[in-house]
Design an enzyme around this catalytic site. Structure first.
Site, PDB file in Angstrom:
ATOM      1  CG  ASN A   7     -22.156  76.858  45.770  1.00  0.00           C
ATOM      2  OD1 ASN A   7     -21.345  76.138  46.369  1.00  0.00           O
ATOM      3  ND2 ASN A   7     -22.518  76.635  44.517  1.00  0.00           N
ATOM      4  NE  ARG A  99     -23.501  72.568  45.252  1.00  0.00           N
ATOM      5  CZ  ARG A  99     -22.378  72.344  44.599  1.00  0.00           C
ATOM      6  NH1 ARG A  99     -21.419  73.245  44.620  1.00  0.00           N
ATOM      7  NH2 ARG A  99     -22.204  71.238  43.932  1.00  0.00           N
ATOM      8  CG  HIS A 189     -24.361  68.076  38.923  1.00  0.00           C
ATOM      9  ND1 HIS A 189     -23.764  67.561  37.793  1.00  0.00           N
ATOM     10  CD2 HIS A 189     -23.568  69.102  39.320  1.00  0.00           C
ATOM     11  CE1 HIS A 189     -22.670  68.239  37.527  1.00  0.00           C
ATOM     12  NE2 HIS A 189     -22.515  69.178  38.446  1.00  0.00           N
ATOM     13  N   GLY A 219     -21.839  71.030  32.400  1.00  0.00           N
ATOM     14  CA  GLY A 219     -21.132  72.272  32.728  1.00  0.00           C
ATOM     15  C   GLY A 219     -19.660  71.946  32.855  1.00  0.00           C
ATOM     16  NE  ARG A 250     -14.739  66.262  39.306  1.00  0.00           N
ATOM     17  CZ  ARG A 250     -15.791  67.056  39.508  1.00  0.00           C
ATOM     18  NH1 ARG A 250     -16.867  66.961  38.742  1.00  0.00           N
ATOM     19  NH2 ARG A 250     -15.785  67.911  40.504  1.00  0.00           N
ATOM     20  CG  MET A 293     -18.029  72.782  25.005  1.00  0.00           C
ATOM     21  SD  MET A 293     -17.090  71.402  24.290  1.00  0.00           S
ATOM     22  CE  MET A 293     -17.778  70.000  25.157  1.00  0.00           C
ATOM     23  CB  ILE A 342     -21.791  72.492  27.910  1.00  0.00           C
ATOM     24  CG1 ILE A 342     -20.377  72.832  28.395  1.00  0.00           C
ATOM     25  CG2 ILE A 342     -21.761  71.876  26.518  1.00  0.00           C
ATOM     26  CD1 ILE A 342     -19.461  71.627  28.596  1.00  0.00           C
ATOM     27  CD  GLU A 396     -26.904  73.727  40.745  1.00  0.00           C
ATOM     28  OE1 GLU A 396     -26.449  74.534  39.900  1.00  0.00           O
ATOM     29  OE2 GLU A 396     -26.239  72.824  41.256  1.00  0.00           O
TER      30      GLU A 396
HETATM   31  P1  ADP Z   1     -20.052  74.963  36.517  1.00  0.00           P
HETATM   32  O1  ADP Z   1     -20.231  73.492  36.342  1.00  0.00           O
HETATM   33  O2  ADP Z   1     -18.722  75.357  37.087  1.00  0.00           O
HETATM   34  O3  ADP Z   1     -21.246  75.675  37.143  1.00  0.00           O
HETATM   35  P2  ADP Z   1     -21.039  76.037  34.032  1.00  0.00           P
HETATM   36  O4  ADP Z   1     -22.337  75.332  34.188  1.00  0.00           O
HETATM   37  O5  ADP Z   1     -21.042  77.524  34.044  1.00  0.00           O
HETATM   38  O6  ADP Z   1     -19.948  75.536  35.031  1.00  0.00           O
HETATM   39  O7  ADP Z   1     -20.420  75.553  32.629  1.00  0.00           O
HETATM   40  C1  ADP Z   1     -19.168  75.961  32.190  1.00  0.00           C
HETATM   41  C2  ADP Z   1     -18.948  75.376  30.796  1.00  0.00           C
HETATM   42  O8  ADP Z   1     -19.961  75.900  29.912  1.00  0.00           O
HETATM   43  C3  ADP Z   1     -17.594  75.753  30.198  1.00  0.00           C
HETATM   44  O9  ADP Z   1     -17.021  74.626  29.556  1.00  0.00           O
HETATM   45  C4  ADP Z   1     -17.971  76.805  29.170  1.00  0.00           C
HETATM   46  O10 ADP Z   1     -17.081  76.881  28.099  1.00  0.00           O
HETATM   47  C5  ADP Z   1     -19.313  76.260  28.715  1.00  0.00           C
HETATM   48  N1  ADP Z   1     -20.058  77.273  27.954  1.00  0.00           N
HETATM   49  C6  ADP Z   1     -20.610  78.411  28.393  1.00  0.00           C
HETATM   50  N2  ADP Z   1     -21.132  79.111  27.358  1.00  0.00           N
HETATM   51  C7  ADP Z   1     -20.901  78.393  26.243  1.00  0.00           C
HETATM   52  C8  ADP Z   1     -21.184  78.555  24.848  1.00  0.00           C
HETATM   53  N3  ADP Z   1     -21.825  79.623  24.408  1.00  0.00           N
HETATM   54  N4  ADP Z   1     -20.800  77.581  24.006  1.00  0.00           N
HETATM   55  C9  ADP Z   1     -20.145  76.497  24.432  1.00  0.00           C
HETATM   56  N5  ADP Z   1     -19.837  76.278  25.728  1.00  0.00           N
HETATM   57  C10 ADP Z   1     -20.213  77.203  26.618  1.00  0.00           C
END
Ligand code: ADP
Length: 414
Positions: A7, A99, A189, A219, A250, A293, A342, A396
């Site tokens: 990726n 990807r 996605h 995410g 965004r 988050m 998230i 993925e």
């Molecule tokens: P990407 O879209 O870059 O693949 P991810 O799917 O890893 O990103 O998501 C990242 C988001 O997930 C960030 O906002 C992070 O804070 C949130 N996140 C990860 N673990 C937790 C948690 N335990 N509680 C709240 N948010 C979380």
């Protein structure tokens, strides 16, 4: 078969090596032999490598481009210190799955890469100027470093949404703009939403055609997808990934007139406004603190930060609006599924998204939601909830590996 899944982002390369038995695809028999992440390519890169069952190894090295990064990965894979089971030499890699972000209208499923496919991905650069060039660099580097004898497969983020009906993919713009420039909703996605549809079917013992769900990938980037009879019939990201839900940086949906207004009020150029909408908005823009988050939840809980709360509230409300809209166009569904960093990890966000949606048939079991182990899948709806509420960790890379095996086998058979 040992598949290298790649990726390539603008300054990052993520990879996994997945061992897959072509006779037992979809049976969960795959093994993750290794994984890694190379960040800040173009300068002193941060490198993390991890072989199955071992602790991650971190280092730094100057990597000037994607070719350097992939060269670094390949050297590590065959190095004695990596000790990856089943991999002794590069010839133990059977294929590469990439990807690729944008397949335009041209690519409706994964394909074995040849000169024509490379040209097709190049044609889509104008639709994804930040992403497709990086994906192409990865493809060319592998051709160079592994040779033409190792088959490579492109798996497109847009492909799962090629089933959108015209009513979902057309905007209310003059029709000739679609004909002239292919301005339409593509959605992204797709590999994640496709995995969720596949996994949901597997978990519930359903045929793919019987999967009717709203999939929420939350995410850094966020999107919702209405999946009816196993196919994507609507999705929240649009011509670009900017549309739809509020994301880390965004904005998601905004009134397009704001662009012109900002141009005259703040003297911002179109490029600056585009950067603002993509990089300085969303959770970061509203909170003024962070796009992360987890950090926002902490700010809200420990410091009672008003704007952290506001950002989270806006985020959840937008998700609720999409869930409602998709249940309406689907004429109901069986389940709402949370995934992404998230969606998989935050019981707080899941609880706030589902709050007040019982009239629509969503009733959370608060205990199940709170106690579901982080990163694990499971059902979190109350027994009397009309719709199921599920958490399913996305994968993925697995989809890319499976598609790669299928495309290579298909080419061998054909
Ligand atoms: P990407 O879209 O870059 O693949 P991810 O799917 O890893 O990103 O998501 C990242 C988001 O997930 C960030 O906002 C992070 O804070 C949130 N996140 C990860 N673990 C937790 C948690 N335990 N509680 C709240 N948010 C979380």
């Amino acid at each position: 078969m040992n598949i290298l899944v790649l990726n390539c982002g603008s300054s990052t390369v993520k990879f996994q090596i997945i061992q897959s038995d072509p006779e037992r695809l979809e049976n969960g028999s795959e093994r993750r032999l290794a994984s890694g992440l190379l960040e800040r390519i173009g300068s002193q890169a941060l490198i993390t490598f991890k072989a199955e069952g071992q602790t991650p190894h971190k280092s730094t090295a100057p990597l000037k481009d994607h070719r350097d990064a992939i060269d670094q990965i390949l050297r590590w894979i065959v190095s004695p210190e990596a000790k990856i089971d089943s991999i002794r030499a590069l010839s133990d890699l059977d294929a590469v799955g990439h990807r690729v972000v944008h397949g335009g209208e041209k690519f409706q499923k994964s394909v074995l890469i040849d000169k024509k496919v490379v040209a097709g991905i190049e044609d889509c650069i104008e639709l994804a100027p930040l992403h497709n060039p990086a994906n192409l660099k990865g493809i060319r580097a592998c051709q160079d470093l592994l040779g033409e004898g190792v088959p490579q497969v492109a798996v497109f983020d847009t492909a799962f949404h090629s089933t959108l009906p015209e009513t979902a993919y057309l905007y209310g713009l003059p029709y000739h703009l679609y004909l002239r420039h292919r301005i339409r909703r593509y959605g992204f996605h797709g590999t994640s939403h496709r995995y969720i549809a596949f996994k949901y079917g597997q978990v519930m013992g359903l045929e793919p055609k019987d999967v009717n769900i709203v999939s929420l990938h939350l995410g850094n980037g966020c999107s919702a997808c209405a999946i009816k009879n196993g196919r994507s019939i609507d999705t929240s990201m649009g011509f670009t990934p900017l549309e739809g839900l509020i994301m880390g940086t965004r904005s998601g949906d905004v009134d397009p007139s704001i662009v012109d207004f900002l141009h005259s009020k703040e003297g911002l150029s179109i490029v600056e406004i585009d950067t603002m909408l993509n990089k300085q908005s969303g959770l970061l823009g509203v909170s003024g603190l962070t796009s992360d988050m987890r950090e926002l939840e902490q700010e809200e809980t420990h410091n009672q930060d008003r704007r952290a709360r506001l950002a989270i509230d806006l985020f959840c409300r937008r998700v609720q609006k999409y869930v409602g809209a998709y249940l309406a166009i689907m004429n109901g569904a069986d389940s709402v599924v949370f995934t992404g960093g998230i969606g998989q990890n935050s019981d707080v966000i899941r609880q706030r998204v589902c709050a007040g949606m019982d009239w629509l048939g969503l009733k959370l079991d608060e205990h199940k939601n709170r106690t579901l182990p982080r990163g694990e899948g499971g059902e979190i709806s109350a027994d009397d909830s009309k719709l199921k509420i599920m958490v399913l960790p996305t994968d993925e890379e697995l989809m890319i590996a499976q598609d790669t095996v299928r495309c290579v086998a298909g080419a061998r058979c054909g």
